[in-house]
Design a protein around this motif. Structure first.
Motif, PDB file in Angstrom:
ATOM      1  N   GLU A 127     -10.512   1.214   2.705  1.00 20.70           N
ATOM      2  CA  GLU A 127     -10.732   2.574   2.025  1.00 20.70           C
ATOM      3  C   GLU A 127     -10.452   3.646   3.000  1.00 20.70           C
ATOM      4  O   GLU A 127      -9.957   4.660   2.671  1.00 20.70           O
ATOM      5  CB  GLU A 127     -12.306   2.670   1.742  1.00 20.70           C
ATOM      6  CG  GLU A 127     -12.869   2.086   0.452  1.00 20.70           C
ATOM      7  CD  GLU A 127     -13.301   0.650   0.728  1.00 20.70           C
ATOM      8  OE1 GLU A 127     -12.742   0.077   1.731  1.00 20.70           O
ATOM      9  OE2 GLU A 127     -14.161   0.185   0.099  1.00 20.70           O
ATOM     10  N   GLY A 128     -10.948   3.528   4.297  1.00 20.00           N
ATOM     11  CA  GLY A 128     -10.510   4.477   5.489  1.00 20.00           C
ATOM     12  C   GLY A 128      -9.188   4.806   5.910  1.00 20.00           C
ATOM     13  O   GLY A 128      -8.834   5.908   6.596  1.00 20.00           O
ATOM     14  N   LEU A 129      -8.378   4.038   5.380  1.00 16.50           N
ATOM     15  CA  LEU A 129      -6.709   4.248   6.000  1.00 16.50           C
ATOM     16  C   LEU A 129      -6.179   5.577   5.550  1.00 16.50           C
ATOM     17  O   LEU A 129      -6.504   5.823   4.122  1.00 16.50           O
ATOM     18  CB  LEU A 129      -5.972   2.963   5.805  1.00 16.50           C
ATOM     19  CG  LEU A 129      -6.157   1.855   6.559  1.00 16.50           C
ATOM     20  CD1 LEU A 129      -5.181   0.598   6.206  1.00 16.50           C
ATOM     21  CD2 LEU A 129      -6.259   2.123   8.095  1.00 16.50           C
ATOM     22  N   LEU A 138       0.207   3.409   5.690  1.00 18.90           N
ATOM     23  CA  LEU A 138       0.456   2.296   5.026  1.00 18.90           C
ATOM     24  C   LEU A 138       1.955   1.850   5.107  1.00 18.90           C
ATOM     25  O   LEU A 138       2.875   2.774   4.999  1.00 18.90           O
ATOM     26  CB  LEU A 138      -0.210   2.397   3.516  1.00 18.90           C
ATOM     27  CG  LEU A 138      -1.676   2.724   3.273  1.00 18.90           C
ATOM     28  CD1 LEU A 138      -1.775   3.015   1.804  1.00 18.90           C
ATOM     29  CD2 LEU A 138      -2.563   1.678   3.953  1.00 18.90           C
ATOM     30  N   SER A 139       2.247   0.485   4.570  1.00 26.81           N
ATOM     31  CA  SER A 139       3.423   0.127   4.337  1.00 26.81           C
ATOM     32  C   SER A 139       3.907   0.329   2.701  1.00 26.81           C
ATOM     33  O   SER A 139       2.740   0.589   2.012  1.00 26.81           O
ATOM     34  CB  SER A 139       3.857  -1.399   4.636  1.00 26.81           C
ATOM     35  OG  SER A 139       3.000  -1.934   3.503  1.00 26.81           O
ATOM     36  N   GLY A 140       5.161   0.293   2.558  1.00 27.36           N
ATOM     37  CA  GLY A 140       5.537   0.564   1.051  1.00 27.36           C
ATOM     38  C   GLY A 140       4.970  -0.273   0.194  1.00 27.36           C
ATOM     39  O   GLY A 140       4.533   0.106  -0.737  1.00 27.36           O
ATOM     40  N   GLY A 141       4.756  -1.517   0.351  1.00 28.68           N
ATOM     41  CA  GLY A 141       4.033  -2.581  -0.543  1.00 28.68           C
ATOM     42  C   GLY A 141       2.574  -2.258  -0.649  1.00 28.68           C
ATOM     43  O   GLY A 141       2.042  -2.298  -1.769  1.00 28.68           O
ATOM     44  N   GLU A 195       8.369  -0.744 -11.897  1.00 26.13           N
ATOM     45  CA  GLU A 195       8.708  -1.886 -10.776  1.00 26.13           C
ATOM     46  C   GLU A 195       7.566  -2.336  -9.929  1.00 26.13           C
ATOM     47  O   GLU A 195       7.483  -1.697  -8.571  1.00 26.13           O
ATOM     48  CB  GLU A 195       9.894  -0.953  -9.899  1.00 26.13           C
ATOM     49  CG  GLU A 195      11.106  -0.749 -10.604  1.00 26.13           C
ATOM     50  CD  GLU A 195      11.904  -2.097 -11.014  1.00 26.13           C
ATOM     51  OE1 GLU A 195      11.324  -3.149 -10.773  1.00 26.13           O
ATOM     52  OE2 GLU A 195      12.730  -2.032 -11.801  1.00 26.13           O
ATOM     53  N   PRO A 196       6.465  -2.688 -10.433  1.00 21.93           N
ATOM     54  CA  PRO A 196       5.293  -3.070  -9.356  1.00 21.93           C
ATOM     55  C   PRO A 196       5.580  -3.914  -8.212  1.00 21.93           C
ATOM     56  O   PRO A 196       4.715  -3.643  -6.982  1.00 21.93           O
ATOM     57  CB  PRO A 196       4.340  -3.668 -10.519  1.00 21.93           C
ATOM     58  CG  PRO A 196       5.136  -4.264 -11.581  1.00 21.93           C
ATOM     59  CD  PRO A 196       6.268  -3.404 -11.670  1.00 21.93           C
ATOM     60  N   THR A 197       6.662  -4.826  -8.364  1.00 17.15           N
ATOM     61  CA  THR A 197       6.866  -5.842  -7.271  1.00 17.15           C
ATOM     62  C   THR A 197       8.054  -5.293  -6.377  1.00 17.15           C
ATOM     63  O   THR A 197       8.188  -6.086  -5.493  1.00 17.15           O
ATOM     64  CB  THR A 197       7.208  -7.166  -7.675  1.00 17.15           C
ATOM     65  OG1 THR A 197       8.753  -6.748  -8.385  1.00 17.15           O
ATOM     66  CG2 THR A 197       6.033  -7.659  -8.834  1.00 17.15           C
ATOM     67  N   ALA A 198       8.604  -3.972  -6.683  1.00 16.78           N
ATOM     68  CA  ALA A 198       9.557  -3.656  -5.777  1.00 16.78           C
ATOM     69  C   ALA A 198       9.615  -3.799  -4.338  1.00 16.78           C
ATOM     70  O   ALA A 198      10.597  -3.968  -3.697  1.00 16.78           O
ATOM     71  CB  ALA A 198      10.167  -2.129  -6.351  1.00 16.78           C
ATOM     72  N   GLU A 199       8.333  -3.285  -3.888  1.00 18.83           N
ATOM     73  CA  GLU A 199       8.154  -3.304  -2.367  1.00 18.83           C
ATOM     74  C   GLU A 199       7.191  -4.411  -1.890  1.00 18.83           C
ATOM     75  O   GLU A 199       6.788  -4.186  -0.711  1.00 18.83           O
ATOM     76  CB  GLU A 199       7.806  -1.862  -2.032  1.00 18.83           C
ATOM     77  CG  GLU A 199       8.708  -0.925  -2.110  1.00 18.83           C
ATOM     78  CD  GLU A 199       8.315   0.615  -1.930  1.00 18.83           C
ATOM     79  OE1 GLU A 199       7.286   0.641  -2.802  1.00 18.83           O
ATOM     80  OE2 GLU A 199       8.816   1.325  -1.298  1.00 18.83           O
ATOM     81  N   LEU A 200       7.020  -5.225  -2.593  1.00 13.20           N
ATOM     82  CA  LEU A 200       5.983  -6.257  -2.256  1.00 13.20           C
ATOM     83  C   LEU A 200       6.822  -7.664  -1.879  1.00 13.20           C
ATOM     84  O   LEU A 200       7.781  -7.985  -2.241  1.00 13.20           O
ATOM     85  CB  LEU A 200       5.095  -6.925  -3.605  1.00 13.20           C
ATOM     86  CG  LEU A 200       4.293  -5.461  -4.253  1.00 13.20           C
ATOM     87  CD1 LEU A 200       3.259  -6.344  -5.203  1.00 13.20           C
ATOM     88  CD2 LEU A 200       3.493  -5.062  -3.153  1.00 13.20           C
ATOM     89  N   ASP A 201       6.016  -8.181  -0.843  1.00 15.70           N
ATOM     90  CA  ASP A 201       6.642  -9.767  -0.336  1.00 15.70           C
ATOM     91  C   ASP A 201       6.079 -10.710  -1.451  1.00 15.70           C
ATOM     92  O   ASP A 201       5.608 -10.398  -2.389  1.00 15.70           O
ATOM     93  CB  ASP A 201       6.289  -9.987   1.237  1.00 15.70           C
ATOM     94  CG  ASP A 201       4.825 -10.089   1.276  1.00 15.70           C
ATOM     95  OD1 ASP A 201       4.136 -10.394   0.047  1.00 15.70           O
ATOM     96  OD2 ASP A 201       3.977  -9.867   1.984  1.00 15.70           O
ATOM     97  N   PRO A 202       6.645 -11.883  -1.423  1.00 18.59           N
ATOM     98  CA  PRO A 202       6.729 -12.783  -2.441  1.00 18.59           C
ATOM     99  C   PRO A 202       5.088 -13.077  -2.623  1.00 18.59           C
ATOM    100  O   PRO A 202       4.522 -13.418  -3.710  1.00 18.59           O
ATOM    101  CB  PRO A 202       7.287 -14.076  -1.785  1.00 18.59           C
ATOM    102  CG  PRO A 202       8.342 -13.572  -0.945  1.00 18.59           C
ATOM    103  CD  PRO A 202       7.802 -12.226  -0.120  1.00 18.59           C
TER     104      PRO A 202
END
Ligand SMILES: Nc1ncnc2c1ncn2[C@@H]1O[C@H](COP(=O)(O)OP(=O)(O)OP(=O)(O)O)[C@@H](O)[C@H]1O
Ligand SMILES: [Mg+2]
Length: 319
Positions: free
Chosen positions: A203-205, A210-213, A235-242
Protein backbone atom coordinates in the motif's frame (compact mmCIF):
# COMPACT_ATOMS: atom_id res chain seq x y z
CA UNK A 1 2.42 34.31 0.62
CA UNK A 2 5.89 32.77 0.12
CA UNK A 3 8.07 31.16 2.79
CA UNK A 4 10.48 34.15 2.86
CA UNK A 5 7.58 36.47 3.71
CA UNK A 6 6.53 34.20 6.56
CA UNK A 7 10.13 34.25 7.86
CA UNK A 8 10.17 38.07 7.71
CA UNK A 9 7.11 38.02 9.95
CA UNK A 10 9.26 36.26 12.53
CA UNK A 11 7.26 33.09 12.80
CA UNK A 12 8.95 30.17 14.42
CA UNK A 13 10.93 27.69 12.38
CA UNK A 14 8.41 25.00 13.28
CA UNK A 15 5.52 26.94 11.74
CA UNK A 16 7.57 27.69 8.65
CA UNK A 17 8.58 24.06 8.37
CA UNK A 18 4.94 23.03 8.67
CA UNK A 19 3.86 25.55 6.04
CA UNK A 20 6.70 24.42 3.79
CA UNK A 21 5.68 20.77 4.03
CA UNK A 22 2.01 21.49 3.37
CA UNK A 23 2.86 23.90 0.55
CA UNK A 24 5.27 21.43 -1.08
CA UNK A 25 2.84 18.54 -0.62
CA UNK A 26 -0.09 20.43 -2.13
CA UNK A 27 2.11 21.76 -4.90
CA UNK A 28 3.21 18.23 -5.85
CA UNK A 29 -0.37 16.96 -5.79
CA UNK A 30 -1.77 19.86 -7.84
CA UNK A 31 1.12 19.79 -10.31
CA UNK A 32 0.63 16.12 -10.83
CA UNK A 33 -3.15 16.49 -11.18
CA UNK A 34 -2.68 19.29 -13.71
CA UNK A 35 -0.10 17.23 -15.64
CA UNK A 36 -2.40 14.27 -15.68
CA UNK A 37 -5.57 16.25 -16.13
CA UNK A 38 -5.89 15.51 -19.83
CA UNK A 39 -5.19 11.83 -19.59
CA UNK A 40 -5.64 10.25 -16.19
CA UNK A 41 -8.20 12.49 -14.51
CA UNK A 42 -10.30 12.61 -17.64
CA UNK A 43 -10.10 8.87 -18.00
CA UNK A 44 -10.85 8.34 -14.34
CA UNK A 45 -13.96 10.50 -14.54
CA UNK A 46 -15.08 8.49 -17.50
CA UNK A 47 -14.14 5.33 -15.69
CA UNK A 48 -16.64 6.28 -12.96
CA UNK A 49 -19.27 7.20 -15.50
CA UNK A 50 -22.35 5.07 -15.08
CA UNK A 51 -21.61 4.03 -11.53
CA UNK A 52 -24.76 4.63 -9.57
CA UNK A 53 -27.42 3.04 -7.45
CA UNK A 54 -26.86 0.16 -5.09
CA UNK A 55 -23.31 1.01 -4.13
CA UNK A 56 -24.49 4.04 -2.16
CA UNK A 57 -27.02 2.14 -0.08
CA UNK A 58 -25.12 1.86 3.14
CA UNK A 59 -22.52 3.98 4.94
CA UNK A 60 -20.58 1.01 6.29
CA UNK A 61 -20.75 -0.50 2.84
CA UNK A 62 -21.10 -3.98 4.31
CA UNK A 63 -23.09 -5.70 1.62
CA UNK A 64 -22.89 -2.73 -0.73
CA UNK A 65 -19.37 -3.39 -1.93
CA UNK A 66 -19.45 -7.11 -1.87
CA UNK A 67 -18.26 -9.56 -4.45
CA UNK A 68 -21.61 -11.35 -4.27
CA UNK A 69 -23.41 -8.15 -5.23
CA UNK A 70 -22.26 -7.99 -8.81
CA UNK A 71 -24.42 -8.71 -11.76
CA UNK A 72 -23.42 -9.29 -15.33
CA UNK A 73 -24.48 -6.95 -18.10
CA UNK A 74 -25.12 -8.00 -21.68
CA UNK A 75 -23.44 -6.23 -24.59
CA UNK A 76 -24.71 -6.13 -28.14
CA UNK A 77 -22.69 -4.33 -30.82
CA UNK A 78 -24.49 -3.62 -34.07
CA UNK A 79 -22.90 -2.52 -37.35
CA UNK A 80 -20.32 -0.34 -35.61
CA UNK A 81 -18.11 1.78 -37.87
CA UNK A 82 -15.35 4.16 -36.86
CA UNK A 83 -13.11 6.33 -39.03
CA UNK A 84 -10.11 8.43 -38.03
CA UNK A 85 -9.85 10.65 -41.10
CA UNK A 86 -9.35 8.26 -44.00
CA UNK A 87 -8.49 5.39 -41.70
CA UNK A 88 -11.50 3.06 -41.48
CA UNK A 89 -10.67 1.43 -38.15
CA UNK A 90 -13.86 -0.45 -37.21
CA UNK A 91 -15.73 -2.04 -40.08
CA UNK A 92 -19.31 -3.18 -39.52
CA UNK A 93 -18.59 -4.78 -36.16
CA UNK A 94 -21.37 -7.10 -34.95
CA UNK A 95 -20.87 -8.84 -31.63
CA UNK A 96 -22.99 -10.21 -28.78
CA UNK A 97 -21.65 -10.89 -25.31
CA UNK A 98 -24.19 -12.34 -22.89
CA UNK A 99 -24.28 -11.28 -19.23
CA UNK A 100 -21.66 -12.98 -17.10
CA UNK A 101 -19.43 -14.12 -19.93
CA UNK A 102 -15.63 -13.83 -19.99
CA UNK A 103 -14.96 -12.76 -23.54
CA UNK A 104 -11.62 -12.05 -25.20
CA UNK A 105 -10.84 -10.10 -28.32
CA UNK A 106 -7.61 -11.24 -29.92
CA UNK A 107 -5.78 -10.11 -33.02
CA UNK A 108 -2.62 -8.48 -34.31
CA UNK A 109 -1.48 -4.96 -33.47
CA UNK A 110 -3.34 -2.02 -35.01
CA UNK A 111 -6.52 -3.93 -35.92
CA UNK A 112 -8.82 -1.81 -33.75
CA UNK A 113 -9.09 -3.84 -30.54
CA UNK A 114 -8.47 -0.94 -28.15
CA UNK A 115 -10.69 1.37 -30.19
CA UNK A 116 -13.52 -1.16 -29.94
CA UNK A 117 -13.07 -1.47 -26.17
CA UNK A 118 -13.16 2.33 -25.80
CA UNK A 119 -16.51 2.43 -27.61
CA UNK A 120 -18.01 0.04 -25.04
CA UNK A 121 -17.19 2.50 -22.24
CA UNK A 122 -18.18 5.50 -24.37
CA UNK A 123 -14.68 6.96 -24.57
CA UNK A 124 -15.09 6.99 -28.34
CA UNK A 125 -18.17 7.67 -30.48
CA UNK A 126 -18.88 5.63 -33.58
CA UNK A 127 -19.56 7.12 -37.03
CA UNK A 128 -22.41 4.67 -37.39
CA UNK A 129 -23.86 1.70 -35.54
CA UNK A 130 -24.85 1.22 -31.93
CA UNK A 131 -23.92 -0.60 -28.75
CA UNK A 132 -26.66 -1.87 -26.46
CA UNK A 133 -25.90 -2.63 -22.84
CA UNK A 134 -28.64 -4.63 -21.16
CA UNK A 135 -30.71 -3.78 -24.23
CA UNK A 136 -30.30 0.02 -23.83
CA UNK A 137 -28.51 1.99 -26.54
CA UNK A 138 -25.29 3.64 -25.37
CA UNK A 139 -25.02 6.34 -28.05
CA UNK A 140 -28.61 7.09 -29.11
CA UNK A 141 -29.77 7.50 -25.55
CA UNK A 142 -31.46 10.90 -25.03
CA UNK A 143 -30.59 11.27 -21.38
CA UNK A 144 -27.09 10.93 -19.95
CA UNK A 145 -26.68 7.40 -18.60
CA UNK A 146 -30.32 6.75 -19.37
CA UNK A 147 -31.47 3.81 -17.28
CA UNK A 148 -27.94 2.54 -16.68
CA UNK A 149 -27.22 1.50 -13.14
CA UNK A 150 -24.28 -0.82 -13.48
CA UNK A 151 -20.74 -0.30 -12.24
CA UNK A 152 -18.01 -0.65 -14.80
CA UNK A 153 -14.30 -0.13 -14.92
CA UNK A 154 -11.54 -0.41 -17.43
CA UNK A 155 -7.91 -1.38 -17.00
CA UNK A 156 -6.12 0.71 -19.63
CA UNK A 157 -3.27 -0.55 -21.78
CA UNK A 158 -1.13 2.18 -20.16
CA UNK A 159 -2.31 1.48 -16.52
CA UNK A 160 -3.11 5.23 -16.05
CA UNK A 161 -2.15 5.47 -12.36
CA UNK A 162 -1.70 8.70 -10.40
CA UNK A 163 2.06 8.97 -9.95
CA UNK A 164 1.89 11.29 -6.96
CA UNK A 165 -0.26 8.89 -4.98
CA UNK A 166 0.74 5.69 -3.22
CA UNK A 167 -0.37 2.27 -4.35
CA UNK A 168 -3.05 2.14 -1.64
CA UNK A 169 -4.29 5.65 -2.45
CA UNK A 170 -4.61 4.71 -6.12
CA UNK A 171 -6.59 1.59 -5.31
CA UNK A 172 -8.85 3.37 -2.81
CA UNK A 173 -9.28 6.56 -4.83
CA UNK A 174 -12.72 5.86 -6.21
CA UNK A 175 -14.06 4.47 -2.90
CA UNK A 176 -12.84 7.59 -1.05
CA UNK A 177 -13.93 10.03 -3.71
CA UNK A 178 -17.45 8.60 -3.75
CA UNK A 179 -17.42 8.10 0.04
CA UNK A 180 -18.74 4.64 -0.63
CA UNK A 181 -17.97 3.39 2.87
CA UNK A 182 -16.15 4.03 6.13
CA UNK A 183 -12.38 4.46 6.13
CA UNK A 184 -11.62 1.20 7.97
CA UNK A 185 -13.64 -0.74 5.40
CA UNK A 186 -11.92 1.08 2.52
CA UNK A 187 -8.55 0.00 3.96
CA UNK A 188 -9.78 -3.58 4.14
CA UNK A 189 -10.92 -3.46 0.51
CA UNK A 190 -7.55 -2.03 -0.57
CA UNK A 191 -5.77 -4.86 1.29
CA UNK A 192 -8.09 -7.48 -0.21
CA UNK A 193 -7.71 -6.27 -3.78
CA UNK A 194 -3.94 -5.88 -3.55
CA UNK A 195 -3.72 -9.44 -2.19
CA UNK A 196 -5.77 -10.64 -5.16
CA UNK A 197 -3.12 -9.34 -7.56
CA UNK A 198 -0.15 -10.53 -5.48
CA UNK A 199 0.76 -7.14 -4.01
CA UNK A 200 0.00 -7.76 -0.35
CA UNK A 201 1.37 -5.08 1.96
CA UNK A 202 2.49 -2.78 -0.88
CA UNK A 203 0.00 0.00 0.00
CA UNK A 204 2.72 2.47 0.97
CA UNK A 205 4.81 2.31 -2.21
CA UNK A 206 4.77 5.22 -4.64
CA UNK A 207 3.75 4.25 -8.15
CA UNK A 208 7.05 5.68 -9.40
CA UNK A 209 8.78 2.89 -7.43
CA UNK A 210 6.93 0.13 -9.30
CA UNK A 211 7.86 -1.93 -12.32
CA UNK A 212 5.57 -1.92 -15.36
CA UNK A 213 4.04 -5.25 -14.34
CA UNK A 214 3.40 -4.05 -10.79
CA UNK A 215 1.71 -0.90 -12.15
CA UNK A 216 -0.56 -3.05 -14.26
CA UNK A 217 -1.49 -5.13 -11.23
CA UNK A 218 -2.24 -1.98 -9.19
CA UNK A 219 -4.47 -0.78 -12.05
CA UNK A 220 -6.28 -4.12 -11.94
CA UNK A 221 -6.69 -3.89 -8.13
CA UNK A 222 -8.06 -0.34 -8.56
CA UNK A 223 -10.62 -1.58 -11.05
CA UNK A 224 -11.63 -4.46 -8.81
CA UNK A 225 -12.04 -2.14 -5.81
CA UNK A 226 -15.33 -0.85 -7.18
CA UNK A 227 -16.52 -4.39 -7.64
CA UNK A 228 -17.67 -3.82 -11.20
CA UNK A 229 -20.53 -5.51 -13.02
CA UNK A 230 -18.58 -5.01 -16.22
CA UNK A 231 -14.79 -5.03 -16.28
CA UNK A 232 -12.71 -4.39 -19.35
CA UNK A 233 -9.02 -5.17 -19.59
CA UNK A 234 -6.82 -3.81 -22.37
CA UNK A 235 -3.71 -5.98 -22.67
CA UNK A 236 -3.67 -7.05 -19.00
CA UNK A 237 -0.66 -9.34 -19.44
CA UNK A 238 1.46 -7.05 -21.63
CA UNK A 239 4.04 -6.27 -18.94
CA UNK A 240 3.64 -9.32 -16.75
CA UNK A 241 6.10 -12.18 -16.44
CA UNK A 242 4.80 -15.76 -16.94
CA UNK A 243 4.23 -16.29 -13.20
CA UNK A 244 2.24 -13.07 -12.82
CA UNK A 245 0.33 -13.86 -16.01
CA UNK A 246 -0.62 -17.22 -14.55
CA UNK A 247 -1.66 -15.59 -11.27
CA UNK A 248 -3.77 -13.03 -13.12
CA UNK A 249 -5.45 -15.78 -15.12
CA UNK A 250 -6.28 -17.59 -11.89
CA UNK A 251 -7.51 -14.35 -10.29
CA UNK A 252 -9.88 -13.76 -13.21
CA UNK A 253 -11.08 -17.38 -13.03
CA UNK A 254 -11.53 -17.09 -9.26
CA UNK A 255 -13.51 -13.86 -9.68
CA UNK A 256 -15.71 -15.68 -12.13
CA UNK A 257 -16.60 -18.24 -9.46
CA UNK A 258 -17.50 -15.61 -6.90
CA UNK A 259 -19.01 -12.83 -9.03
CA UNK A 260 -21.46 -12.58 -11.86
CA UNK A 261 -19.72 -9.81 -13.75
CA UNK A 262 -19.12 -9.62 -17.47
CA UNK A 263 -15.45 -9.51 -18.41
CA UNK A 264 -14.11 -8.30 -21.74
CA UNK A 265 -10.40 -8.70 -22.41
CA UNK A 266 -8.34 -7.40 -25.30
CA UNK A 267 -5.09 -9.27 -25.64
CA UNK A 268 -2.30 -10.46 -27.91
CA UNK A 269 -1.74 -13.32 -25.50
CA UNK A 270 -3.54 -16.18 -27.16
CA UNK A 271 -2.74 -18.81 -24.54
CA UNK A 272 -4.01 -16.53 -21.77
CA UNK A 273 -7.21 -15.83 -23.74
CA UNK A 274 -7.78 -19.51 -24.52
CA UNK A 275 -7.28 -20.41 -20.85
CA UNK A 276 -9.67 -17.92 -19.25
CA UNK A 277 -12.34 -17.18 -21.87
CA UNK A 278 -15.79 -18.63 -22.39
CA UNK A 279 -15.60 -17.35 -25.94
CA UNK A 280 -13.20 -15.33 -28.09
CA UNK A 281 -13.40 -13.12 -31.14
CA UNK A 282 -10.56 -12.67 -33.57
CA UNK A 283 -10.19 -9.21 -35.09
CA UNK A 284 -8.33 -8.55 -38.27
CA UNK A 285 -8.09 -5.31 -40.22
CA UNK A 286 -11.05 -3.72 -38.39
CA UNK A 287 -13.37 -6.70 -38.75
CA UNK A 288 -14.38 -9.59 -36.53
CA UNK A 289 -13.45 -12.59 -38.60
CA UNK A 290 -14.22 -15.42 -36.16
CA UNK A 291 -16.12 -15.91 -32.90
CA UNK A 292 -16.20 -19.10 -30.88
CA UNK A 293 -15.28 -21.06 -27.80
CA UNK A 294 -11.58 -21.77 -27.21
CA UNK A 295 -12.09 -25.21 -28.74
CA UNK A 296 -13.80 -23.74 -31.82
CA UNK A 297 -11.11 -21.09 -32.27
CA UNK A 298 -8.36 -23.69 -32.04
CA UNK A 299 -10.15 -25.81 -34.64
CA UNK A 300 -10.88 -22.85 -36.95
CA UNK A 301 -10.14 -23.40 -40.61
CA UNK A 302 -10.00 -19.66 -41.31
CA UNK A 303 -6.48 -19.14 -42.69
CA UNK A 304 -5.99 -15.83 -40.81
CA UNK A 305 -6.99 -17.43 -37.48
CA UNK A 306 -4.80 -20.44 -38.18
CA UNK A 307 -1.91 -18.14 -39.08
CA UNK A 308 -2.35 -16.10 -35.88
CA UNK A 309 -2.46 -19.25 -33.75
CA UNK A 310 0.61 -20.65 -35.48
CA UNK A 311 2.70 -17.50 -35.17
CA UNK A 312 1.73 -16.75 -31.56
CA UNK A 313 2.33 -20.31 -30.35
CA UNK A 314 5.08 -21.13 -32.87
CA UNK A 315 3.13 -24.31 -33.56
CA UNK A 316 3.78 -25.54 -29.99
CA UNK A 317 0.13 -25.91 -28.98
CA UNK A 318 -1.33 -29.03 -30.46
CA UNK A 319 -4.66 -29.16 -28.59
N1 LIG B 1 -7.38 8.63 -31.28
C1 LIG B 1 -6.99 8.15 -32.48
N2 LIG B 1 -6.80 8.98 -33.52
C2 LIG B 1 -6.43 8.52 -34.73
N3 LIG B 1 -6.20 7.23 -35.00
C3 LIG B 1 -6.35 6.35 -33.99
C4 LIG B 1 -6.75 6.75 -32.68
N4 LIG B 1 -6.83 5.67 -31.89
C5 LIG B 1 -6.49 4.63 -32.67
N5 LIG B 1 -6.22 5.02 -33.92
C6 LIG B 1 -5.84 4.15 -35.05
O1 LIG B 1 -6.77 3.09 -35.07
C7 LIG B 1 -6.12 1.87 -35.44
C8 LIG B 1 -6.42 0.81 -34.42
O2 LIG B 1 -5.82 1.18 -33.19
P1 LIG B 1 -5.98 0.32 -31.86
O3 LIG B 1 -5.30 1.06 -30.78
O4 LIG B 1 -7.40 -0.03 -31.65
O5 LIG B 1 -5.16 -0.99 -32.26
P2 LIG B 1 -4.98 -2.31 -31.38
O6 LIG B 1 -5.61 -3.43 -32.14
O7 LIG B 1 -5.45 -2.08 -30.01
O8 LIG B 1 -3.39 -2.46 -31.45
P3 LIG B 1 -2.36 -2.93 -30.29
O9 LIG B 1 -2.49 -4.42 -30.22
O10 LIG B 1 -1.04 -2.51 -30.82
O11 LIG B 1 -2.71 -2.24 -29.01
C9 LIG B 1 -4.65 2.20 -35.60
O12 LIG B 1 -4.40 2.39 -36.97
C10 LIG B 1 -4.49 3.50 -34.86
O13 LIG B 1 -3.49 4.28 -35.43
MG1 LIG C 1 -4.45 -1.81 -28.17
Amino acid sequence: MGIAAWKRLGLSAVVVQLYDSIYTGLHVIFKSLIEQNKSTVGLFNKLMHGLTGSIFQNGECEGAVNLYDTRGVSIKIEKLNKYYGENHVLKDIDLEIPAGETFSIIGPSGTGKSVLLKHIVKLETPDSGEIYIDGLPVFQSKKKDDGRDYRYSMVFQSSALFNSLTVGENVGLWLREKRVCKEHRIREIIREKLALVGLEGKEGLRTSELSGGMKKRVAIARSLAMNPDLILYDEPTAELDPINTDELANTILKLKETTKNTTVIVTHDLNFALYISDRLAMMHDGRIIEVGTPREIKASQNPVVKGFIYTTTKGITKD
